[in-house]
Write a protein that holds these residues in place. Structure first.
Motif, PDB file in Angstrom:
ATOM      1  N   LYS A  52       4.032 -22.973  -1.494  1.00 31.90           N
ATOM      2  CA  LYS A  52       2.851 -22.473  -0.798  1.00 31.90           C
ATOM      3  C   LYS A  52       2.770 -23.102   0.582  1.00 31.90           C
ATOM      4  CE  LYS A  52      -0.593 -25.677  -2.678  1.00 31.90           C
ATOM      5  NZ  LYS A  52      -1.837 -25.777  -3.420  1.00 31.90           N
ATOM      6  N   LEU A  53       1.955 -22.472   1.429  1.00 31.03           N
ATOM      7  CA  LEU A  53       1.742 -22.939   2.791  1.00 31.03           C
ATOM      8  C   LEU A  53       0.233 -23.061   3.010  1.00 31.03           C
ATOM      9  CD1 LEU A  53       3.513 -21.915   5.955  1.00 31.03           C
ATOM     10  CD2 LEU A  53       1.076 -21.585   5.890  1.00 31.03           C
ATOM     11  N   ILE A  54      -0.178 -24.154   3.603  1.00 31.86           N
ATOM     12  CA  ILE A  54      -1.587 -24.338   3.945  1.00 31.86           C
ATOM     13  C   ILE A  54      -1.672 -24.394   5.469  1.00 31.86           C
ATOM     14  CG2 ILE A  54      -3.619 -25.812   3.755  1.00 31.86           C
ATOM     15  CD1 ILE A  54      -2.344 -26.828   1.073  1.00 31.86           C
ATOM     16  N   LEU A  55      -2.466 -23.499   6.031  1.00 35.68           N
ATOM     17  CA  LEU A  55      -2.609 -23.393   7.482  1.00 35.68           C
ATOM     18  C   LEU A  55      -4.056 -23.706   7.838  1.00 35.68           C
ATOM     19  CD1 LEU A  55      -1.092 -22.569  10.084  1.00 35.68           C
ATOM     20  CD2 LEU A  55      -1.874 -20.256   9.674  1.00 35.68           C
ATOM     21  N   SER A  56      -4.243 -24.623   8.802  1.00 37.31           N
ATOM     22  CA  SER A  56      -5.599 -25.020   9.178  1.00 37.31           C
ATOM     23  C   SER A  56      -5.701 -25.222  10.679  1.00 37.31           C
ATOM     24  CB  SER A  56      -5.994 -26.301   8.441  1.00 37.31           C
ATOM     25  OG  SER A  56      -5.139 -27.365   8.811  1.00 37.31           O
ATOM     26  N   THR A  57      -6.935 -25.320  11.134  1.00 34.98           N
ATOM     27  CA  THR A  57      -7.251 -25.659  12.513  1.00 34.98           C
ATOM     28  C   THR A  57      -8.499 -26.533  12.468  1.00 34.98           C
ATOM     29  OG1 THR A  57      -7.592 -24.796  14.750  1.00 34.98           O
ATOM     30  CG2 THR A  57      -8.611 -23.549  12.959  1.00 34.98           C
TER      31      THR A  57
END
Length: 145
Positions: A52-57
């Motif tokens: 899985k990939l977790i993308l945040s800002t």
């Protein structure tokens, strides 16, 4: 113009939605092309099998403002009619959409260049953090990766 940063579990906007919106633009009579880009999760790389990939800002409002500035500057530079950008944040799996860009313009050359520049500027100049979780471990990539 559509510029949104959306949580993965919230509304889903597709490239078709962006195209439909651009076709309602008041400059559609002067337009000859719409180019779109859909960035998605790649499940395999050289030595990685993504789980899985977790993308945040860190600040969604600031991120939207930065993308809007990129869009405004690119529209002026390439004289295109409109640019729409949707960037998702949250948890993702192989094949999930992460990033959409659609550009409405008069001619293909400047419209394609505007699309490319928008993609690259968002990727390299906006603060996103990607965490790739794989069988091989965890890898963190900051803006530009």
């Amino acid at each position: 113009m559509v510029v949104q940063v959306i949580k993965a579990k919230d509304d889903k906007i597709t490239a078709a939605d962006l195209i439909a919106d651009l076709k309602k633009n008041n400059k559609i009579d002067y337009s000859g092309v719409i180019f779109t880009f859909e960035g998605m999760v790649r499940g395999k790389d050289e030595n990685m099998h993504l789980e899985k990939l977790i993308l945040s800002t860190p600040d969604v409002e600031k991120t939207v403002d930065e993308i809007e500035k990129i869009v405004d500057n690119t529209k002026i530079k390439y004289n295109v009619h409109e640019i729409s950008v949707v960037h998702y944040i949250g948890e993702f799996y192989t094949g999930d959409t992460l990033f959409l860009v659609a550009v409405l313009g008069s001619h293909r050359n400047e419209t394609l260049e505007a699309l490319k520049e928008t993609i690259e500027n968002v990727k390299f100049n906006v603060e996103f953090k990607k965490e790739e979780i794989s069988k091989e471990g965890r890898k963190t990539i900051l803006a530009g990766g």
